[in-house]
Design a protein around this motif. Sequence first.
Motif, short mmCIF file in Angstrom:
data_model
loop_
_atom_site.label_atom_id
_atom_site.label_comp_id
_atom_site.label_asym_id
_atom_site.label_seq_id
_atom_site.Cartn_x
_atom_site.Cartn_y
_atom_site.Cartn_z
N GLY A 85 25.95 19.69 16.80
CA GLY A 85 25.92 18.92 15.55
C GLY A 85 27.01 17.86 15.59
O GLY A 85 27.44 17.44 16.67
N SER A 131 29.25 14.41 15.33
CA SER A 131 29.09 13.01 15.70
C SER A 131 28.30 12.80 16.99
O SER A 131 27.95 11.67 17.33
CB SER A 131 30.47 12.36 15.82
N ASP A 171 24.52 25.19 18.50
CA ASP A 171 24.92 25.90 17.29
C ASP A 171 24.20 25.33 16.07
O ASP A 171 23.66 24.22 16.11
CB ASP A 171 26.45 25.93 17.10
N GLY A 181 29.92 18.40 21.45
CA GLY A 181 31.01 17.70 20.79
C GLY A 181 32.23 18.62 20.84
O GLY A 181 32.14 19.76 21.30
N GLY A 221 35.70 19.72 18.32
CA GLY A 221 36.44 19.52 17.08
C GLY A 221 37.90 19.20 17.37
O GLY A 221 38.38 19.42 18.48
N HIS A 254 37.54 23.30 19.29
CA HIS A 254 36.36 24.17 19.30
C HIS A 254 35.16 23.42 19.89
O HIS A 254 35.09 22.19 19.82
CB HIS A 254 36.03 24.70 17.89
N VAL A 255 34.29 24.20 20.47
CA VAL A 255 32.99 23.68 20.92
C VAL A 255 31.93 24.61 20.37
O VAL A 255 32.20 25.79 20.15
CB VAL A 255 32.87 23.59 22.46
N ALA A 256 30.72 24.10 20.20
CA ALA A 256 29.65 24.85 19.54
C ALA A 256 30.26 25.43 18.25
O ALA A 256 30.99 24.72 17.56
CB ALA A 256 29.09 25.92 20.48
N LYS A 292 35.54 25.83 10.20
CA LYS A 292 34.91 24.56 9.79
C LYS A 292 33.70 24.92 8.93
O LYS A 292 32.85 25.70 9.36
CB LYS A 292 34.47 23.78 11.04
N ARG A 322 27.48 30.53 10.71
CA ARG A 322 26.86 29.71 11.77
C ARG A 322 26.30 30.59 12.88
O ARG A 322 26.72 31.73 13.05
CB ARG A 322 27.95 28.81 12.39
O1 LIG Z 1 27.86 22.12 14.14
C1 LIG Z 1 28.94 21.78 14.48
O2 LIG Z 1 29.89 21.64 13.71
C2 LIG Z 1 29.12 21.47 15.91
O3 LIG Z 1 28.15 21.65 16.79
C3 LIG Z 1 30.50 21.37 16.42
O4 LIG Z 1 30.82 22.10 17.56
C4 LIG Z 1 30.78 19.89 16.61
O5 LIG Z 1 30.14 19.46 17.78
C5 LIG Z 1 32.24 19.65 16.66
O6 LIG Z 1 32.83 20.14 15.50
C6 LIG Z 1 32.55 18.18 16.77
O7 LIG Z 1 32.06 17.55 15.65
P1 LIG Z 1 32.41 16.01 15.40
O8 LIG Z 1 32.00 15.30 16.63
O9 LIG Z 1 31.63 15.63 14.19
O10 LIG Z 1 33.89 15.96 15.19
#
Ligand SMILES: O=C(O)[C@H](O)[C@@H](O)[C@H](O)[C@H](O)COP(=O)(O)O
Length: 417
Positions: free
Chosen positions: A210, A212, A240, A317, A319, A323-325, A349, A354
């Motif tokens: 999810g 950006s 995720d 992505g 955070g 964090h990933v996923a 977050k 989730r």
């Molecule tokens: O669903 C989610 O929240 C994500 O899959 C999460 O892992 C996201 O990829 C990161 O938080 C980066 O998010 P941004 O790129 O929006 O900072």
Amino acid sequence: MVNTCPHLIAEFFHKAPTNTLGGSRIHYPNGIPDNDVQPNKPYVCSIQTKQFPRVTSQNLHPSSSATKQKPSKNIAAPFPPVVPNFTFPICIYIRLFDTLRMASSSRVFSSYLRTLCSLPFRRSSPGIPLSSSFFIGKSGFGSLRLTSNLRKFECRTRASMAEIITPKSKGKVQVFDAEDELAVSLAKYTADLANKFSKEKDSFTVVLSGGSLIKSLRKLVEPPFIDSVDWSKWHVFWVDERVVPKDHPNSNYFLAYNDFLSKIPIPSGNVYAINDALAAEAAADDYETCLKHLVKSKIIDQSEITGFPKFDLILLGMGPDGHVASLFPSHPLVHENTKWVTCIKDSPKPPLERISFTLPVINASPYIALVVAGASKANSVHAALGPGPSSDMLPVQMVSPDGVVTWFLDKEAASKL
Ligand SMILES: O=C(O)[C@H](O)[C@@H](O)[C@H](O)[C@H](O)COP(=O)(O)O
């Protein structure tokens, strides 16, 4: 007139011996030999020089007051060498190649030049019969010189992407001047892998996150990428998902559907969303069962060593906390090593609940892209890629597949490296 510009660029390179420009080399996709390039076919190319890191396509940023107009999507910018003292990213060429319709006729070339020379803002420029051209590399800058019968023009070029050398285990790290450049490179990377896997095994399994990331995929739904990919071979999954209805603004499916999936001709049966009618545990189990069926039916590969599913490409992505996923720092879920899909009910977050792939599934993938932009991520990027050892492993540092990790960073995210 401007639409003929790509022909000019094509001619320009084809006039250069063996497609080299003083140490610069054009690479056609999928290893097409230079002499096999077909007229009237679009190619997405990259350029490689001895002096510059490998760069990928991007916009023209004219500094010359005579050419302040920015190229729009369908209107190619005037060919820079006819404008003296012109500064532009080296990858201008590739941008133009992106939309290239290869022309072999020198008539097109010269008629374009005639038109250029009659433009009012170039009244002071002499005619440009090109007789030679080459790049000269300096550290970070290069010059393209064109000799006309009247005088010499010099155009400065600047690489807009740098590769950072890291230990092999940390993957390949690319830093882009601007997020827009990152998005083009990510589109090319994804399209190339999609084409490779579609050819090799008649399908391409790709996993989205999810956040950006979805915005960063925007160039993939634009020409030339949208037309260069066989979308019917795609199978799309989520690394995720938030436990919300599919039409909720927090839903990763909703985001991906609106900004990506609704714009491509992918069969709806190839989009594997997480079931939003179930509670967290049940939805995680249901998704794992779905993946197991797809492994059985050979849509998804399986690691012979670990038995975990092997997706062709996972797009992650990260955070600001690393964090990933939905695997967060210091959370016990990062150590889950049996399940394929798990759930979290206390996500730092929001929203709290989730579903997430586990790390062994992520790490089974042969290709992982980590797409990270923004200054808020610089500390975690530094922890993951910087030189020092770190005591507390962030989830992003636990992404360590047998395959290849490629980092796509903007310069803000890389500012502490
Ligand atoms: O669903 C989610 O929240 C994500 O899959 C999460 O892992 C996201 O990829 C990161 O938080 C980066 O998010 P941004 O790129 O929006 O900072």
